[in-house]
Scaffold this motif. Structure first.
Motif, short mmCIF file in Angstrom:
data_model
loop_
_atom_site.label_atom_id
_atom_site.label_comp_id
_atom_site.label_asym_id
_atom_site.label_seq_id
_atom_site.Cartn_x
_atom_site.Cartn_y
_atom_site.Cartn_z
N ALA A 112 0.84 -1.20 0.00
CA ALA A 112 0.00 0.00 0.00
C ALA A 112 0.88 1.25 0.00
CB ALA A 112 -0.93 -0.01 1.21
N LEU A 148 -8.32 -10.47 -1.62
CA LEU A 148 -7.92 -9.11 -1.23
C LEU A 148 -7.78 -8.98 0.28
CD1 LEU A 148 -9.95 -7.16 -3.90
CD2 LEU A 148 -7.46 -7.31 -3.72
N TYR A 198 -6.38 -5.92 2.31
CA TYR A 198 -7.44 -4.94 2.12
C TYR A 198 -8.59 -5.19 3.10
CZ TYR A 198 -4.88 -3.60 -2.00
OH TYR A 198 -3.88 -3.16 -2.84
N PHE A 201 -13.78 -3.16 0.42
CA PHE A 201 -13.87 -3.94 -0.81
C PHE A 201 -15.32 -4.24 -1.20
CE2 PHE A 201 -14.54 -8.20 -2.55
CZ PHE A 201 -14.00 -8.00 -3.82
N TRP A 210 -11.09 5.33 -1.07
CA TRP A 210 -11.11 4.02 -0.41
C TRP A 210 -11.78 2.95 -1.28
CZ3 TRP A 210 -15.98 2.15 0.44
CH2 TRP A 210 -17.03 3.08 0.52
N SER A 257 -10.01 -0.10 -3.24
CA SER A 257 -9.77 -1.46 -2.73
C SER A 257 -10.44 -2.51 -3.61
CB SER A 257 -10.32 -1.60 -1.31
OG SER A 257 -9.64 -0.75 -0.44
N ARG A 301 -9.13 -3.54 -8.42
CA ARG A 301 -7.78 -4.12 -8.58
C ARG A 301 -7.67 -4.74 -9.96
NH1 ARG A 301 -4.41 -1.87 -5.36
NH2 ARG A 301 -3.00 -3.50 -6.06
#
Lengths: 77, 459
Positions: free
Chosen positions: A30, B87, B92, B97, B147, B150, B153
């Motif tokens: 990250a 994830l 994550y 997500f 955010w 997430s 991807r």
């Protein structure tokens, strides 16, 4: 350095004073994606091709976590 | 920046759950194995692999949704569980997500509907291009909360899709076409790298910067650049600039290569090989190849089928270029350590780096191909087409298409131009010269030198 000398000297796994153990070295995916804008668009810091690479904050370079350098600083545990 | 999280002594086993390549393999192969198991027991994965039908009237879509909403919901939950598990393992948060993926799934469904409209090809409404364009517009105008990234991807989705693509490519085809793909890709990769590297040095850039620009253009785009950045100890700023240049050129090529191929009415296999040679990233190339494959049967004069575009692209790009990234990294690490006196952060050359940096998801592509090849080995062609294609292959193919749509929309949504590092004229110029050489050389090899090979791929 000659090619042969370099090959003889290569590290195959992280040791106690490798970059991966250094306080200057950041390999969190990250953090790496935040430091390199656009990395996650067509690639990823979670990809195998990244190997053990991370960001050396002292030299401001991408570096392999398996290497060693004179600026090694142990992490606080 | 977050607190330092050092990599620690990474065991070989740890990679199986901390690298997305392996998660793409687990998810992709689980689908292929499940499809085989169901098929052998007289069943099929078709129920889960639902997608909107071709339509003329909106009422047809409404009827499909009314009849199949449970299947769509089940499929959404399946993807949510599979990608959510991956994830979560990659660090994550589920609370970020889950809403992001639900948004992605609904958007993918809507993109599918546009793409399934029978007149869509007449208006160039190919789903990959719609997904990418819509994502780009949203990301660079109204924007979405960060955010949500997430769930966007793109690499995880495209790698899973490529593993599933393996199930639709017979192993014999890989064996037959693989050497040509490797030869073509090697010629273009070496020439492109040489041109960009030489131009960059001529323009006064440092060797590590020249190297990552060269590999970014010649091998596998951003992934290649980041892999070689660590091997040669490139500066963070130079790596960020390389990423900017590669991303912007890759997005231009997503639209440009199918457009030019369409104007020239290239056969789908030929266009796929050209895209595989001249696109810079897997996700971008899959978008271009799938968009062009969609013209087959819909645009007069374009011969071949949609699968040929994807197969040729994958053979040239993934088998011909991506798998060699470890060798490029080790070779350049040797150069950096032994010949480039100025830099200090390059890694010592290490033959094990070839494996460590190997794009492991390619193994999933090969395994999926081998599994299906073995599973259908006893069928003659007629039985294969009548029984195995609808019951075994087609559901995997449709689930693959979902993965790719997730990927394309994610690329658009995460491309915020204002966030990218500002690239100077010299690196842009060096890379652009390489792009010009790459595109022309790739075209000549794909159309004139190996054209008959790619046009007849798999036939």
């Amino acid at each position: 350095m000659s090619v042969l000398a370099a090959l003889r000297d290569w590290p195959s796994k992280e040791d106690d004073e490798s970059c991966g153990q250094c306080a200057h070295f950041h390999a969190d995916p990250a953090a790496l994606e935040a430091a390199l804008p656009g990395l996650a668009i067509l690639s990823s810091a979670h990809a195998s091709v990244r190997g053990e690479d991370g960001l050396c904050l002292r030299q401001d370079r991408i570096t392999n976590g398996l290497r060693r350098c004179p600026d090694f600083a142990p992490t606080a545990r | 920046m977050t607190a330092a999280i050092n990599s620690g002594a990474s065991s070989a086993w740890r990679e199986f759950w901390v690298k997305e390549d392996w998660w793409a393999i687990w998810i992709g192969l689980a689908i292929v194995i499940a499809s085989c198991a169901l098929f052998w027991n007289g069943l099929s994965l078709r129920w889960l692999a639902v997608l909107p039908p071709k339509w003329d009237e909106p009422a047809e879509i409404a009827a499909d949704l009314t009849a199949n909403w449970v299947r769509y919901a089940a499929q959404c939950l399946f993807w949510l569980g599979a990608f959510g598990l991956a994830l979560r393992a990659l660090g994550y948060k589920a609370r970020e997500f889950v809403p992001a993926f639900l948004l992605l799934y609904v958007a993918a469904y809507l993109i599918f509907i546009v793409g399934q409209w029978k007149q869509s090809s007449a208006y160039n409404l190919e789903p990959p291009l719609i997904a990418l364009f819509a994502g780009l517009v949203i990301a660079n105008t109204v924007g979405l909360p960060r955010w949500l990234a997430s769930g966007f991807r793109s690499e995880l989705y495209v790698k899973t899709g490529i593993v599933l693509l393996g199930a639709t490519v017979p192993f014999s085809l890989i064996a037959l076409a693989g050497p040509t793909a490797i030869l073509q890709a090697s010629i273009v990769s070496i020439v492109t790298f040489g041109v960009i590297y030489w131009m960059a040095l001529k323009l006064g850039l440092e060797r590590p910067f020249a190297a990552i620009l060269g590999v970014g253009g010649a091998v596998c785009g951003v992934s290649g650049a980041i892999a070689v950045a660590g091997a040669v100890g490139a500066k963070k700023e130079d790596t960020a600039v390389t990423i900017t240049i590669v991303v912007l050129w890759a997005i231009v090529m997503i639209f440009a290569l199918p457009l030019v191929s369409r104007l020239l009415l290239l056969p789908t296999g030929v266009a796929g090989a050209w895209i595989g040679t001249s696109e810079f990233a897997d996700a971008a190339g899959i978008a271009a190849a799938q968009a062009y494959g969609g013209y087959a049967g819909n645009v007069a004069g374009i011969t071949g089928n949609a699968e040929q575009a994807l197969q040729a692209f994958t053979l040239v790009k993934v088998v011909g270029r991506d798998v060699w990234i470890g060798i490029w990294a080790v070779g350049l690490a040797i150069l950096a350590t032994t010949r480039w006196e100025t830099q200090s952060a390059g890694s010592k050359p290490d033959a094990q780096e070839i494996w460590r940096r190997f794009p492991k998801f390619v193994l999933g592509f090969f395994f999926a191909s081998a599994l299906i090849t073995v599973a259908t080995a006893s069928y003659d062609l007629a039985t294969y087409n009548k029984v195995a294609t609808p019951g075994l292959i087609a559901p995997v193919k449709d689930l693959r298409t979902w993965c790719f749509i997730f990927c394309f929309f994610s690329i658009g949504l995460t491309t915020r131009v204002r966030d990218l590092a500002v690239a100077g004229r010299r690196p842009v110029a060096a890379f652009t010269v390489g792009v010009a050489v790459n595109v022309v050389l790739g075209f000549v090899l794909s159309v004139y030198v190996f054209g008959s090979h790619w046009a007849a791929l798999g036939q």
